[in-house]
Design a protein around this motif. Structure first.
Motif, PDB file in Angstrom:
ATOM      1  N   HIS A 184      -6.149  -1.761 -11.477  1.00 42.19           N
ATOM      2  CA  HIS A 184      -5.726  -2.588 -10.339  1.00 42.19           C
ATOM      3  C   HIS A 184      -5.299  -1.690  -9.178  1.00 42.19           C
ATOM      4  N   PRO A 185      -5.243  -2.255  -7.964  1.00 39.39           N
ATOM      5  CA  PRO A 185      -4.785  -1.476  -6.808  1.00 39.39           C
ATOM      6  C   PRO A 185      -3.355  -0.965  -7.028  1.00 39.39           C
ATOM      7  N   VAL A 186      -3.070   0.199  -6.446  1.00 37.75           N
ATOM      8  CA  VAL A 186      -1.748   0.816  -6.565  1.00 37.75           C
ATOM      9  C   VAL A 186      -0.956   0.559  -5.282  1.00 37.75           C
ATOM     10  N   ILE A 187       0.259   0.048  -5.443  1.00 37.19           N
ATOM     11  CA  ILE A 187       1.137  -0.299  -4.326  1.00 37.19           C
ATOM     12  C   ILE A 187       2.270   0.720  -4.235  1.00 37.19           C
ATOM     13  N   ASN A 188       2.468   1.280  -3.032  1.00 34.53           N
ATOM     14  CA  ASN A 188       3.593   2.187  -2.802  1.00 34.53           C
ATOM     15  C   ASN A 188       4.298   1.801  -1.508  1.00 34.53           C
ATOM     16  N   VAL A 189       5.622   1.735  -1.548  1.00 31.48           N
ATOM     17  CA  VAL A 189       6.410   1.542  -0.335  1.00 31.48           C
ATOM     18  C   VAL A 189       6.536   2.909   0.327  1.00 31.48           C
ATOM     19  N   LEU A 190       6.016   3.027   1.546  1.00 28.53           N
ATOM     20  CA  LEU A 190       6.090   4.295   2.266  1.00 28.53           C
ATOM     21  C   LEU A 190       7.338   4.375   3.130  1.00 28.53           C
ATOM     22  N   LEU A 191       7.658   3.283   3.796  1.00 31.95           N
ATOM     23  CA  LEU A 191       8.858   3.223   4.643  1.00 31.95           C
ATOM     24  C   LEU A 191       9.529   1.873   4.454  1.00 31.95           C
ATOM     25  N   GLN A 232     -12.249  -3.036  -6.862  1.00 30.86           N
ATOM     26  CA  GLN A 232     -10.982  -3.690  -7.193  1.00 30.86           C
ATOM     27  C   GLN A 232     -10.704  -4.843  -6.237  1.00 30.86           C
ATOM     28  N   VAL A 233      -9.964  -5.813  -6.751  1.00 22.00           N
ATOM     29  CA  VAL A 233      -9.715  -7.063  -6.035  1.00 22.00           C
ATOM     30  C   VAL A 233      -8.226  -7.359  -6.010  1.00 22.00           C
ATOM     31  N   MET A 234      -7.783  -7.944  -4.914  1.00 21.02           N
ATOM     32  CA  MET A 234      -6.504  -8.652  -4.896  1.00 21.02           C
ATOM     33  C   MET A 234      -6.889 -10.110  -4.686  1.00 21.02           C
ATOM     34  N   LYS A 235      -6.679 -10.914  -5.740  1.00 20.61           N
ATOM     35  CA  LYS A 235      -7.133 -12.298  -5.711  1.00 20.61           C
ATOM     36  C   LYS A 235      -6.428 -13.098  -4.620  1.00 20.61           C
ATOM     37  N   LYS A 236      -6.923 -14.285  -4.389  1.00 23.75           N
ATOM     38  CA  LYS A 236      -6.408 -15.144  -3.328  1.00 23.75           C
ATOM     39  C   LYS A 236      -4.896 -15.333  -3.464  1.00 23.75           C
ATOM     40  N   HIS A 237      -4.203 -15.100  -2.369  1.00 18.86           N
ATOM     41  CA  HIS A 237      -2.746 -15.241  -2.321  1.00 18.86           C
ATOM     42  C   HIS A 237      -2.351 -15.503  -0.868  1.00 18.86           C
ATOM     43  N   ALA A 276      12.134  -9.259   5.267  1.00 19.47           N
ATOM     44  CA  ALA A 276      12.548 -10.220   4.248  1.00 19.47           C
ATOM     45  C   ALA A 276      11.528 -10.356   3.115  1.00 19.47           C
ATOM     46  N   ASP A 277      10.321  -9.836   3.300  1.00 23.53           N
ATOM     47  CA  ASP A 277       9.296  -9.877   2.256  1.00 23.53           C
ATOM     48  C   ASP A 277       9.561  -8.748   1.260  1.00 23.53           C
ATOM     49  N   THR A 278       8.891  -8.804   0.098  1.00 20.01           N
ATOM     50  CA  THR A 278       9.147  -7.783  -0.918  1.00 20.01           C
ATOM     51  C   THR A 278       7.867  -7.079  -1.366  1.00 20.01           C
ATOM     52  N   ALA A 279       7.991  -5.810  -1.657  1.00 23.31           N
ATOM     53  CA  ALA A 279       6.877  -5.047  -2.215  1.00 23.31           C
ATOM     54  C   ALA A 279       6.551  -5.552  -3.622  1.00 23.31           C
ATOM     55  N   LYS A 280       7.544  -6.053  -4.331  1.00 22.09           N
ATOM     56  CA  LYS A 280       7.311  -6.579  -5.682  1.00 22.09           C
ATOM     57  C   LYS A 280       6.325  -7.731  -5.653  1.00 22.09           C
ATOM     58  N   ARG A 281       6.403  -8.578  -4.639  1.00 24.47           N
ATOM     59  CA  ARG A 281       5.451  -9.687  -4.515  1.00 24.47           C
ATOM     60  C   ARG A 281       4.027  -9.131  -4.409  1.00 24.47           C
ATOM     61  N   VAL A 282       3.852  -8.083  -3.606  1.00 28.84           N
ATOM     62  CA  VAL A 282       2.535  -7.463  -3.430  1.00 28.84           C
ATOM     63  C   VAL A 282       2.082  -6.822  -4.743  1.00 28.84           C
ATOM     64  N   GLU A 283       2.975  -6.119  -5.424  1.00 26.78           N
ATOM     65  CA  GLU A 283       2.654  -5.511  -6.719  1.00 26.78           C
ATOM     66  C   GLU A 283       2.217  -6.558  -7.722  1.00 26.78           C
ATOM     67  N   ASP A 284       2.923  -7.687  -7.745  1.00 24.26           N
ATOM     68  CA  ASP A 284       2.586  -8.764  -8.698  1.00 24.26           C
ATOM     69  C   ASP A 284       1.179  -9.304  -8.442  1.00 24.26           C
ATOM     70  N   VAL A 285       0.813  -9.451  -7.160  1.00 23.25           N
ATOM     71  CA  VAL A 285      -0.551  -9.909  -6.836  1.00 23.25           C
ATOM     72  C   VAL A 285      -1.568  -8.892  -7.331  1.00 23.25           C
ATOM     73  N   ALA A 286      -1.325  -7.617  -7.051  1.00 20.69           N
ATOM     74  CA  ALA A 286      -2.264  -6.568  -7.467  1.00 20.69           C
ATOM     75  C   ALA A 286      -2.426  -6.526  -8.978  1.00 20.69           C
ATOM     76  N   LYS A 287      -1.338  -6.575  -9.703  1.00 15.45           N
ATOM     77  CA  LYS A 287      -1.398  -6.481 -11.157  1.00 15.45           C
ATOM     78  C   LYS A 287      -2.017  -7.721 -11.793  1.00 15.45           C
ATOM     79  N   SER A 288      -1.803  -8.882 -11.198  1.00 15.40           N
ATOM     80  CA  SER A 288      -2.357 -10.114 -11.774  1.00 15.40           C
ATOM     81  C   SER A 288      -3.836 -10.284 -11.417  1.00 15.40           C
ATOM     82  N   SER A 289      -4.351  -9.437 -10.547  1.00 17.05           N
ATOM     83  CA  SER A 289      -5.744  -9.540 -10.122  1.00 17.05           C
ATOM     84  C   SER A 289      -6.692  -8.752 -11.013  1.00 17.05           C
ATOM     85  N   SER A 290      -6.152  -7.934 -11.927  1.00 17.01           N
ATOM     86  CA  SER A 290      -7.040  -7.096 -12.755  1.00 17.01           C
ATOM     87  C   SER A 290      -7.616  -7.868 -13.922  1.00 17.01           C
TER      88      SER A 290
END
Length: 115
Positions: A16-23, A39-44, A101-115
């Motif tokens: 799955h895609p790798v998510i990193n918080v840079l700043l 690789q895909v990030m499914k509809k979200h 106010a958004d979270t990187a965890k939300r993005v990570e969850d999409v990436a991981k659930s798309s594999s």
């Protein structure tokens, strides 16, 4: 001052895609998404507006039933709650600008659930 690099410590994952918080600043977050070809990030959708930059590579970006091919150097902005999906046409680096106010965890969850 804070600094970050879109290319330093770059990692890819075969599943799955790798998510990193840079700043993480007072006003927002800059996220790197590293895609292997195919690789895909499914509809979200996002709870806040986002800005996406294709730093390297090429992505099919689906929005409201239309698919747009975006390439290195392209930018796009989406309002909140717009459904979208991403498919990497080649190894790609995507920069995602999130609202504070958004979270990187939300993005990570999409990436991981798309594999």
């Amino acid at each position: 001052m804070k600094t970050a690099s879109l290319t330093n410590d770059l990692e890819y994952n075969e599943k799955h895609p790798v998510i990193n918080v840079l700043l993480d600043t007072d006003t927002g977050k800059e996220i790197r998404i590293a895609f292997k070809k195919g690789q895909v990030m499914k509809k979200h959708h996002t709870p806040f507006p986002i800005v996406v930059e294709i730093f390297e590579g090429s992505i099919d970006f689906g929005v409201n039933g239309e698919v747009y091919t975006v390439n290195k150097g392209d930018l796009l902005a989406l309002e909140a709650s717009v459904s979208h999906d991403l498919t990497a046409l080649k190894d790609s680096i995507v920069r995602l600008s999130l609202n504070k106010a958004d979270t990187a965890k939300r993005v990570e969850d999409v990436a991981k659930s798309s594999s």
